[in-house]
Every structure is written in structure tokens, then in C-alpha cells.
Write an enzyme that holds these catalytic residues in place. Structure first.
Site, PDB file in Angstrom:
ATOM      1  N   CYS A 213      -2.187 -18.282   7.701  1.00  0.00           N
ATOM      2  CA  CYS A 213      -3.474 -17.663   8.047  1.00  0.00           C
ATOM      3  C   CYS A 213      -4.627 -18.008   7.112  1.00  0.00           C
ATOM      4  O   CYS A 213      -5.613 -18.607   7.547  1.00  0.00           O
ATOM      5  CB  CYS A 213      -3.318 -16.151   8.108  1.00  0.00           C
ATOM      6  SG  CYS A 213      -2.202 -15.638   9.422  1.00  0.00           S
TER       7      CYS A 213
ATOM      8  N   LEU B 191      -1.205  -8.092  10.938  1.00  0.00           N
ATOM      9  CA  LEU B 191       0.105  -7.976  10.296  1.00  0.00           C
ATOM     10  C   LEU B 191       0.343  -9.088   9.281  1.00  0.00           C
ATOM     11  O   LEU B 191      -0.160 -10.200   9.411  1.00  0.00           O
ATOM     12  CB  LEU B 191       1.222  -7.945  11.340  1.00  0.00           C
ATOM     13  CG  LEU B 191       1.444  -9.125  12.279  1.00  0.00           C
ATOM     14  CD1 LEU B 191       2.212 -10.246  11.615  1.00  0.00           C
ATOM     15  CD2 LEU B 191       2.198  -8.642  13.494  1.00  0.00           C
TER      16      LEU B 191
ATOM     17  N   VAL C 239       3.302 -13.069  15.541  1.00  0.00           N
ATOM     18  CA  VAL C 239       2.452 -12.025  16.109  1.00  0.00           C
ATOM     19  C   VAL C 239       3.000 -11.562  17.459  1.00  0.00           C
ATOM     20  O   VAL C 239       3.211 -10.367  17.683  1.00  0.00           O
ATOM     21  CB  VAL C 239       0.992 -12.526  16.235  1.00  0.00           C
ATOM     22  CG1 VAL C 239       0.151 -11.558  17.049  1.00  0.00           C
ATOM     23  CG2 VAL C 239       0.383 -12.720  14.856  1.00  0.00           C
TER      24      VAL C 239
ATOM     25  N   LEU D 211      -5.141  -8.802  -5.959  1.00  0.00           N
ATOM     26  CA  LEU D 211      -5.694  -9.278  -7.227  1.00  0.00           C
ATOM     27  C   LEU D 211      -4.575  -9.874  -8.077  1.00  0.00           C
ATOM     28  O   LEU D 211      -4.616  -9.821  -9.299  1.00  0.00           O
ATOM     29  CB  LEU D 211      -6.378  -8.129  -7.981  1.00  0.00           C
ATOM     30  CG  LEU D 211      -7.718  -7.661  -7.414  1.00  0.00           C
ATOM     31  CD1 LEU D 211      -8.268  -6.486  -8.222  1.00  0.00           C
ATOM     32  CD2 LEU D 211      -8.752  -8.796  -7.398  1.00  0.00           C
TER      33      LEU D 211
ATOM     34  N   ALA E  58      -3.043 -12.868  -9.610  1.00  0.00           N
ATOM     35  CA  ALA E  58      -3.349 -14.273  -9.908  1.00  0.00           C
ATOM     36  C   ALA E  58      -2.082 -15.099  -9.778  1.00  0.00           C
ATOM     37  O   ALA E  58      -0.979 -14.591  -9.967  1.00  0.00           O
ATOM     38  CB  ALA E  58      -3.902 -14.390 -11.322  1.00  0.00           C
ATOM     39  N   GLY E  59      -2.228 -16.352  -9.423  1.00  0.00           N
ATOM     40  CA  GLY E  59      -1.038 -17.189  -9.275  1.00  0.00           C
ATOM     41  C   GLY E  59      -1.386 -18.586  -8.824  1.00  0.00           C
ATOM     42  O   GLY E  59      -2.352 -19.193  -9.298  1.00  0.00           O
TER      43      GLY E  59
ATOM     44  N   THR F 186      -5.571 -15.468  16.536  1.00  0.00           N
ATOM     45  CA  THR F 186      -6.764 -15.549  15.687  1.00  0.00           C
ATOM     46  C   THR F 186      -7.617 -16.709  16.179  1.00  0.00           C
ATOM     47  O   THR F 186      -7.214 -17.866  16.088  1.00  0.00           O
ATOM     48  CB  THR F 186      -6.351 -15.756  14.218  1.00  0.00           C
ATOM     49  OG1 THR F 186      -5.525 -14.656  13.850  1.00  0.00           O
ATOM     50  CG2 THR F 186      -7.564 -15.817  13.306  1.00  0.00           C
TER      51      THR F 186
END
Ligand code: UDX
Length: 430
Positions: free
Chosen positions: A260, A153, A11, A250, A252-253, A121
Site C-alpha cells: 500500500c 485494514l 481486502v 513513529l 524508525a527503521g 484503493t
């Protein structure tokens, strides 16, 4: 504008380089002397496409500087960004010790008005926390403002995300300070949202947790598709055409990894529990994610039974393509799981090999995918690097002892893989 960025991780470094590229004078600070020496030599401590060139250009043009001292970095800066690590503690709580140390350092050298912006964060309430630390340690009675300006990002396309963000969120406590941040971001010509500090802090966690929820949701649907004979890729496509749902996130895996989502979902859970909120929705998201690897390894085990002594080739180590980051990478979870079952592991990743060599022991590092496949009983796709999509499947199969191909990211077409002689297993389809 003169800007100081403290912390040269993904970042901080990308933000600093982009601000310099927009014409600001930027002083990047890190207490890691080795990192600053590398940066001053023009070497990048992280792999991020386009970053090296951007840093070099701005250093040469005299707009980007690297220091180890906060005092030096903040001296002539109007705005100071805090972009240091906020790791998870064992209970999911965010460890703010690096933020606190930087805030103290800023306080000790604060001798005129500064805007202190938190980009790390950090949970709701961190703005107040930073203010309290600075008030406690400041030696001169000068004014300062604390702002929350979360970063959205993604690693691997961090520069583009920084230059063309979907939105810029600026959490402030007064109008005057908002104007300075608006001026800094104006050249990007992107949507800007001014909020109070707390809302900006929550926006970051809510966004990441929502994206993680999308991923866990589609993985839950993938489990269902496998049993019901449906195809999760088609289901995701059909859902994604609905503009209220959208087609992104979306896929899938093996679930979400990286620096993060795993930590931010746990942190939000911790915050919600502190406020005595019902956390069952988010708990389910985390649980589904944690079950991905054991389920996948279970399938490999079923086929290779027993795994002990079998050679498993792993393609992809980085937590996602276009990065060398291995933080919370699914590859590590899979490899450690297979090693525990006494498998023999061969690995390859286009850019994460150097990082992996410091973490992974008892595996064979190979020069390319074909070398990984050599003598293997099974090949496992863990990271969806583009170069894996273009492999010669016939050649890959010929290298192997057994024909099992486990595609954890659904990068191949079943018919194509079977034509090449593989017995093919993927996610969310039969
Ligand atoms: C994420 C957020 O996207 C970004 O806005 C925030 O600033 C930081 O966290 P990052 O961790 O770099 O960025 O990667 P991202 O591309 O979001 O992927 C996170 C993980 O989710 C990866 O492990 C990826 O493989 C996985 N993922 C992503 C899926 O499994 N399915 C998807 O559809 C999308």
C-alpha cells in the site's frame, strides 16, 4: 443482506469472510480458478491470522460461497464490492485495468438495481470512471449506484481491523444508497462517516500518505539522532505522549514497504501533479523512504569491507510481521543490494519462506534463526517478528564467524546484545 465481493486478495477475502460472519450471505468471486479451488477446499491463498477458521466456519454454515463467475456471484446480491488489485504503473499512476474489467463484467450481467461499491484503493475520480464503464456496457436500462467505501485494514491484523475499524467511510451520491451501506455496517457499531464519492476516495490516499509521512519523518529524525548522539526511540516516545501527535507509526527503521504505502504515495503524487499542485512535501517523504536501504547497506559495507565473499544472515523476509506478503519488502531490496556486491546470503522467515522461494534466487533458505547465523559474518534483522525478539543471543553469537549484528527494526537492547558478544548497530542511536 446478500453481498457479492469481487476479488479474493487481502481486502476482498477478509471483507467477504467478515460480512459472512456478521450473518450476511456472501458470494466471493475471483477469476483465478486456482484460488477459488483452494478456497473451496478450505485452503487460504494468503496467510492472515484467524482467516482460515473464519472462512471454514462460514462455509460450513452456508453463508460464504466462492465462484469464478461474476454473473453467478452478483445474481442475487444487492451490494457488489469491487476489491481487485490497483497496481502502480512505472510513472506512479494507478493501473485501473482490473477495476475496468470487473465494471464491464458487472455491466454485462446487470438486470436489476445494484449498489456497486469500490473498495479497491483507487484515485479520486474512479467512482465516475466505474459509472462510465457500466453505462457504456450495460445491456438493460436498469438503475445502479456507485459508492466509494475505502478499506483501512492492515495485513497481519486484517480481521480485527475489519471488525473494529476506527471509522467506516461511505462516499455516496444520494441518501438512499447510504442507508443500505449503513445497514450493512450497523452491526459493527463503529463510527461511520457519510461523504460524497470524491471525498471518500481522497480520504484513503490522504490517510495512507499521512501515515507514510509519519514514518519518513521519524526516519529523518533517526538520521539526525545518529549524528547528534540522541536516541530516536526515546525521542519518538517523548513525541508520542502529545495526543496531537500520537505514539503510533513513529517506529524508525528501514522505512515503509508492503502493498500500500509505496504505491499509494506514488499514486497521490501522480494525482497531485495532474492537478498541477506543488508535490515537494510528498516527494520528500518518498525520497527519505527510498534512501533507507542504501544507507543501511552502506553501514554493513563499512563494517564488512569488502562485502564480496562475506556471509550475511537475514532474519525476516515479509514486509512486516504476521504476513507472508513480500510485495515491496525491504528484505528483497537489501538482499538484492548485497547480492550485487557478491555477498553470500542465508535467510529465514517464520511464514514467508514459500513465497520467497519463488522470488529469491542464489540464497540459502534456512530452517531457523540459528541456522541462518551459522558461519555468518553479519546478521541483519529486517522484519520485527516477535519470535526474533526472544532469540537466545548467546547461542546466536556462538554460531557466527564474526560478531556484527545489524538491527534494522531496533528490536534488541544494545547492552543486552553487547553482553552476548555482539558488535551491535541499530537505527537512530549510537
Ligand atoms: C497500510 C495501512 O496501515 C492500512 O490502513 C491500509 O489499509 C493499507 O496500508 P499495511 O501495508 O498492511 O497497511 O501495513 P502497516 O502496518 O501500515 O505497515 C506498512 C509499512 O510501514 C511496513 O513496512 C512497516 O514495517 C512500516 N512501518 C510502520 C514503519 O516503518 N514504522 C512504523 O512506525 C509503522
Amino acid at each position: 443482506m446478500n453481498v457479492c465481493v469481487i476479488g479474493t486478495g487481502y481486502v476482498g477475502l477478509v471483507t467477504g469472510a467478515v460480512f459472512a460472519d456478521l450473518g450476511n450471505e456472501v458470494y466471493c468471486v475471483d477469476n483465478d480458478k486456482r484460488k477459488i479451488e483452494m478456497l473451496n477446499r478450505g485452503e487460504m491463498p494468503i496467510y492472515e491470522p484467524g482467516l482460515k477458521e473464519m472462512v471454514r466456519r462460514n462455509v460450513e454454515d452456508g453463508r460464504l460461497f466462492f465462484f469464478t463467475s461474476v454473473a453467478k456471484g452478483m445474481k442475487s446480491a444487492k451490494v457488489i464490492f469491487i476489491a481487485v488489485g490497483t497496481p502502480s504503473r512505472a510513472n506512479g499512476e494507478t493501473d485501473l485495468s482490473a477495476v475496468a474489467a470487473v465494471a464491464k463484467d458487472i455491466a454485462l450481467h446487470l438486470d436489476d438495481y445494484k449498489i456497486i461499491v469500490n473498495k479497491s484503493t483507487a484515485p479520486v475520480g474512479t467512482g465516475n470512471f466505474v459509472r462510465n464503464v457500466i453505462e457504456k456496457y450495460q445491456r438493460t436500462n436498469v438503475e445502479f449506484d456507485v459508492v466509494s467505501n475505502p478499506e483501512f485494514l492492515k495485513e497481519g491484523c486484517a480481521i480485527a481491523d475489519c471488525l473494529y475499524p476506527d471509522r467506516i467511510v461511505i462516499g455516496v451520491s444520494n441518501h438512499h444508497v447510504a442507508m443500505a451501506l449503513l445497514e450493512l455496517y450497523a452491526p459493527l457499531e463503529r463510527p461511520m462517516l457519510i461523504t460524497d464519492v470524491e471525498s471518500a476516495e481522497v480520504i484513503k490516499y490522504a490517510s495512507n500518505a499521512f501515515l507514510a509521512t509519519k514514518i519518513s519523518f521519524i526516519n529523518f529524525i533517526a538520521n539526525l539522532c545518529e549524528k547528534a548522539g540522541a536516541d530516536v526511540s526515546l525521542v519518538a516516545k517523548g513525541m508520542g505522549y502529545d495526543s496531537r501527535i500520537g505514539k503510533d507509526f513513529l517506529q524508525a527503521g528501514l522505512g515503509y514497504g508492503g502493498s500500500c504505502f509505496p504505491k499509494d504515495t506514488l499514486s497521490l503524487l501522480h494525482t497531485a501533479r495532474n492537478f498541477r499542485e506543488d508535490t515537494s512535501l510528498l516527494e520528500a517523504v518518498v525520497k527519505i523512504n527510498q534512501e533507507r536501504v542504501p544507507k543501511f547497506v552502506g553501514r554493513i559495507e563499512q563494517k564488512l569491507n569488502p562485502i564480496k565473499g562475506k556471509v550475511v544472515g537475514v532474519l525476516g523476509l515479509a514486509f512486516k510481521p504476521n504476513t507472508d506478503d513480500l510485495r515491496d519488502a525491504k528484505s528483497l531490496e537489501i538482499i538484492n543490494n548485497l547480492l550485487k556486491k557478491k555477498a553470500i546470503i542465508r535467510v529465514y522467515d517464520p511464514v514467508a519462506m514459500e513465497n520467497a522461494s519463488t522470488i529469491l534466487k542464489n540464497v540459502t533458505f534456512c530452517k531457523n534463526a540459528y541456522e541462518v547465523a551459522h558461519g555468518a559474518d553479519a546478521l541483519v534483522i529486517v522484519t520485527d517478528w516477535n519470535e526474533f525478539k526472544l532469540l537466545n543471543l548467546e547461542k546466536l553469537r556462538q554460531e557466527m564467524r564474526k560478531p556484527y549484528l545489524f538491527d534494522g527494526r531496533n528490536i534488541y537492547n544494545k547492552e543486552r546484545a553487547e553482553r552476548a558478544g555482539f558488535e551491535y548497530f541499530c537505527i537512530g542511536k549510537r
